[in-house]
Design an enzyme around this catalytic site. Structure first.
Site, PDB file in Angstrom:
ATOM      1  N   GLN A   1       0.838  -1.199   0.000  1.00 27.86           N
ATOM      2  CA  GLN A   1       0.000   0.000   0.000  1.00 27.86           C
ATOM      3  C   GLN A   1       0.874   1.250   0.000  1.00 27.86           C
ATOM      4  O   GLN A   1       2.084   1.169   0.243  1.00 27.86           O
ATOM      5  CB  GLN A   1      -0.887   0.007   1.245  1.00 27.86           C
ATOM      6  CG  GLN A   1      -0.099  -0.008   2.539  1.00 27.86           C
ATOM      7  CD  GLN A   1      -0.896  -0.512   3.724  1.00 27.86           C
ATOM      8  OE1 GLN A   1      -2.112  -0.420   3.759  1.00 27.86           O
ATOM      9  NE2 GLN A   1      -0.212  -1.062   4.724  1.00 27.86           N
TER      10      GLN A   1
ATOM     11  N   HIS B   1      -7.688   4.732  20.153  1.00 26.69           N
ATOM     12  CA  HIS B   1      -7.126   3.542  20.797  1.00 26.69           C
ATOM     13  C   HIS B   1      -7.768   3.213  22.138  1.00 26.69           C
ATOM     14  O   HIS B   1      -8.011   2.035  22.438  1.00 26.69           O
ATOM     15  CB  HIS B   1      -5.605   3.701  20.961  1.00 26.69           C
ATOM     16  CG  HIS B   1      -4.865   3.710  19.658  1.00 26.69           C
ATOM     17  ND1 HIS B   1      -4.049   4.749  19.262  1.00 26.69           N
ATOM     18  CD2 HIS B   1      -4.845   2.811  18.647  1.00 26.69           C
ATOM     19  CE1 HIS B   1      -3.547   4.478  18.079  1.00 26.69           C
ATOM     20  NE2 HIS B   1      -4.015   3.317  17.676  1.00 26.69           N
TER      21      HIS B   1
ATOM     22  N   ASP C   1       0.966   1.004  14.075  1.00 31.35           N
ATOM     23  CA  ASP C   1       1.505   2.205  14.713  1.00 31.35           C
ATOM     24  C   ASP C   1       1.826   1.979  16.181  1.00 31.35           C
ATOM     25  O   ASP C   1       2.504   2.801  16.820  1.00 31.35           O
ATOM     26  CB  ASP C   1       0.528   3.376  14.579  1.00 31.35           C
ATOM     27  CG  ASP C   1      -0.851   3.048  15.134  1.00 31.35           C
ATOM     28  OD1 ASP C   1      -0.983   2.811  16.344  1.00 31.35           O
ATOM     29  OD2 ASP C   1      -1.818   3.051  14.342  1.00 31.35           O
TER      30      ASP C   1
ATOM     31  N   GLU D   1       0.837  -7.553  12.000  1.00 29.24           N
ATOM     32  CA  GLU D   1       0.700  -6.429  11.068  1.00 29.24           C
ATOM     33  C   GLU D   1       1.176  -6.878   9.691  1.00 29.24           C
ATOM     34  O   GLU D   1       2.288  -7.409   9.558  1.00 29.24           O
ATOM     35  CB  GLU D   1       1.517  -5.238  11.558  1.00 29.24           C
ATOM     36  CG  GLU D   1       1.783  -4.140  10.535  1.00 29.24           C
ATOM     37  CD  GLU D   1       0.510  -3.504   9.989  1.00 29.24           C
ATOM     38  OE1 GLU D   1       0.370  -3.435   8.751  1.00 29.24           O
ATOM     39  OE2 GLU D   1      -0.336  -3.075  10.803  1.00 29.24           O
TER      40      GLU D   1
ATOM     41  N   ASP E   1       0.144 -11.973   7.669  1.00 28.60           N
ATOM     42  CA  ASP E   1      -1.282 -11.872   7.365  1.00 28.60           C
ATOM     43  C   ASP E   1      -2.096 -12.229   8.611  1.00 28.60           C
ATOM     44  O   ASP E   1      -2.116 -13.383   9.037  1.00 28.60           O
ATOM     45  CB  ASP E   1      -1.601 -12.834   6.220  1.00 28.60           C
ATOM     46  CG  ASP E   1      -3.044 -12.741   5.743  1.00 28.60           C
ATOM     47  OD1 ASP E   1      -3.867 -12.110   6.441  1.00 28.60           O
ATOM     48  OD2 ASP E   1      -3.339 -13.295   4.675  1.00 28.60           O
ATOM     49  N   GLY E   2      -2.787 -11.239   9.162  1.00 27.75           N
ATOM     50  CA  GLY E   2      -3.576 -11.477  10.358  1.00 27.75           C
ATOM     51  C   GLY E   2      -4.736 -12.432  10.124  1.00 27.75           C
ATOM     52  O   GLY E   2      -5.133 -13.173  11.037  1.00 27.75           O
TER      53      GLY E   2
ATOM     54  N   ASP F   1      -7.612  -3.899  14.735  1.00 27.78           N
ATOM     55  CA  ASP F   1      -7.270  -2.495  14.521  1.00 27.78           C
ATOM     56  C   ASP F   1      -6.872  -2.340  13.067  1.00 27.78           C
ATOM     57  O   ASP F   1      -5.716  -2.113  12.733  1.00 27.78           O
ATOM     58  CB  ASP F   1      -6.132  -2.094  15.469  1.00 27.78           C
ATOM     59  CG  ASP F   1      -5.720  -0.642  15.325  1.00 27.78           C
ATOM     60  OD1 ASP F   1      -6.375   0.085  14.548  1.00 27.78           O
ATOM     61  OD2 ASP F   1      -4.742  -0.240  15.976  1.00 27.78           O
TER      62      ASP F   1
ATOM     63  N   PRO G   1      -5.778  -4.450   1.708  1.00 23.24           N
ATOM     64  CA  PRO G   1      -5.323  -5.492   2.629  1.00 23.24           C
ATOM     65  C   PRO G   1      -6.249  -5.736   3.801  1.00 23.24           C
ATOM     66  O   PRO G   1      -6.175  -6.785   4.439  1.00 23.24           O
ATOM     67  CB  PRO G   1      -3.960  -4.964   3.098  1.00 23.24           C
ATOM     68  CG  PRO G   1      -3.984  -3.497   2.843  1.00 23.24           C
ATOM     69  CD  PRO G   1      -4.838  -3.321   1.627  1.00 23.24           C
TER      70      PRO G   1
END
Length: 287
Positions: A36, A67, A91, A111, A143-144, A162, A169
């Site tokens: 991305q 958050h 992040d 992530e 890959d989550g 999150d 993605p």
């Protein structure tokens, strides 16, 4: 390749459905990763910020609006919080808030884009805080969706999603199969939570997400708050559990330990945020 955000006249803008959502500032990093486009900016109002594929993700002086509401209703309500899984969140802000709970023994953060982590550590270090060096924290670049599919049954107390908007993605984070695996890997008394988009800017996605989570888990409710830099400024997070709406009842001891360090979340704020469902959305969810 995705388009860079609009940067005319010192403004960095996200465009969504004929509306611009912008901050005045300067681009300090802009690159196309394998996955991305990642843009980091410095804004005069909100500090350093992050966009993915031209969409706002976070900024130093806005991130607590996002958050805290994602993390604390879940971690103050799950029966146990030994093991937490965070999908996305490169992040570091969600992991940071999780690790404020001393009872947490392990946090897995998965992530998909390692460059998001690297650029966040360099330009948004205050958001992740000390999470990156906390011995309870484990980062996996991968890959989550696959991680959740391969994880053992009843292996986490809390699962937090999150992710970005349901495109590119993150598209697979908003479907029934993924949610079913999230339920499968939760321990008894566990809590699932996901950001569930703006009920104004992404109304259909929001409604579909809440409905699907109710079908999969049996109990799910949206919580409403605000992230001023996001499309419409009005945002939601949806919480789910299979043994009743335990996410509505924060443990007093956990809440007392966490609350003084929060800018947004408190048990009182949470109670009001769950009740702040607009009449039209309540009717649509009940139909």
């Amino acid at each position: 390749m995705s388009e860079a955000p609009s940067t005319a006249s010192g403004w960095i803008d996200e465009h969504h459905n004929g509306v611009r959502y912008g901050l005045q500032g300067d681009v300090i990093a802009d690159e196309q990763s394998a996955i991305q486009r990642i843009t980091v900016i410095h804004s005069h109002r909100y500090g350093n910020g992050l966009l993915l594929d031209g969409c706002w993700m976070t900024a130093e002086h806005q991130e607590r609006h996002y958050h805290e509401p994602l993390v604390h209703p879940a971690l103050c309500a799950a029966r146990s919080i030994d093991r937490v899984l965070v999908i996305g969140g490169g992040d570091g802000g969600t992991a940071r808030e999780c690790l404020r709970h001393h009872a947490v023994k392990h946090v897995d953060l998965v992530e998909i884009d390692g460059r998001v982590v690297e650029l966040s550590q360099k330009h948004l270090a205050a958001i992740g805080g000390g999470c990156w060096s906390d011995p309870r924290f484990q980062l996996t670049v991968g890959d989550g969706i696959a991680w959740v599919g391969e994880a053992s049954d009843a292996s986490y107390d809390v699962v937090l999603v999150d992710g970005s908007d349901p495109a590119g993605p993150a598209e697979g984070l908003f479907n029934r199969s993924f949610f079913q695996h999230c339920r499968r890997i939760l321990k008894p008394g566990g809590v699932f939570a996901t950001q569930s988009e703006s009920p104004e800017a992404f109304r259909a996605v929001h409604i579909d997400t809440v409905r699907m989570l109710r079908e999969v888990f049996g109990h799910a409710d949206p919580l409403y708050g605000w992230v001023p830099m996001y499309p419409s400024g009005w945002w939601s997070w949806t919480f789910a559990a299979s043994d009743g709406p335990r996410y509505r009842s924060p443990d007093p001891e956990r809440a007392a330990a966490i609350g003084p360090g929060c800018d947004i979340w408190s048990p009182r704020w949470q109670a009001g945020a769950f009740e702040a469902i607009p009449a039209s959305i309540e009717r649509e969810l009940s139909a």
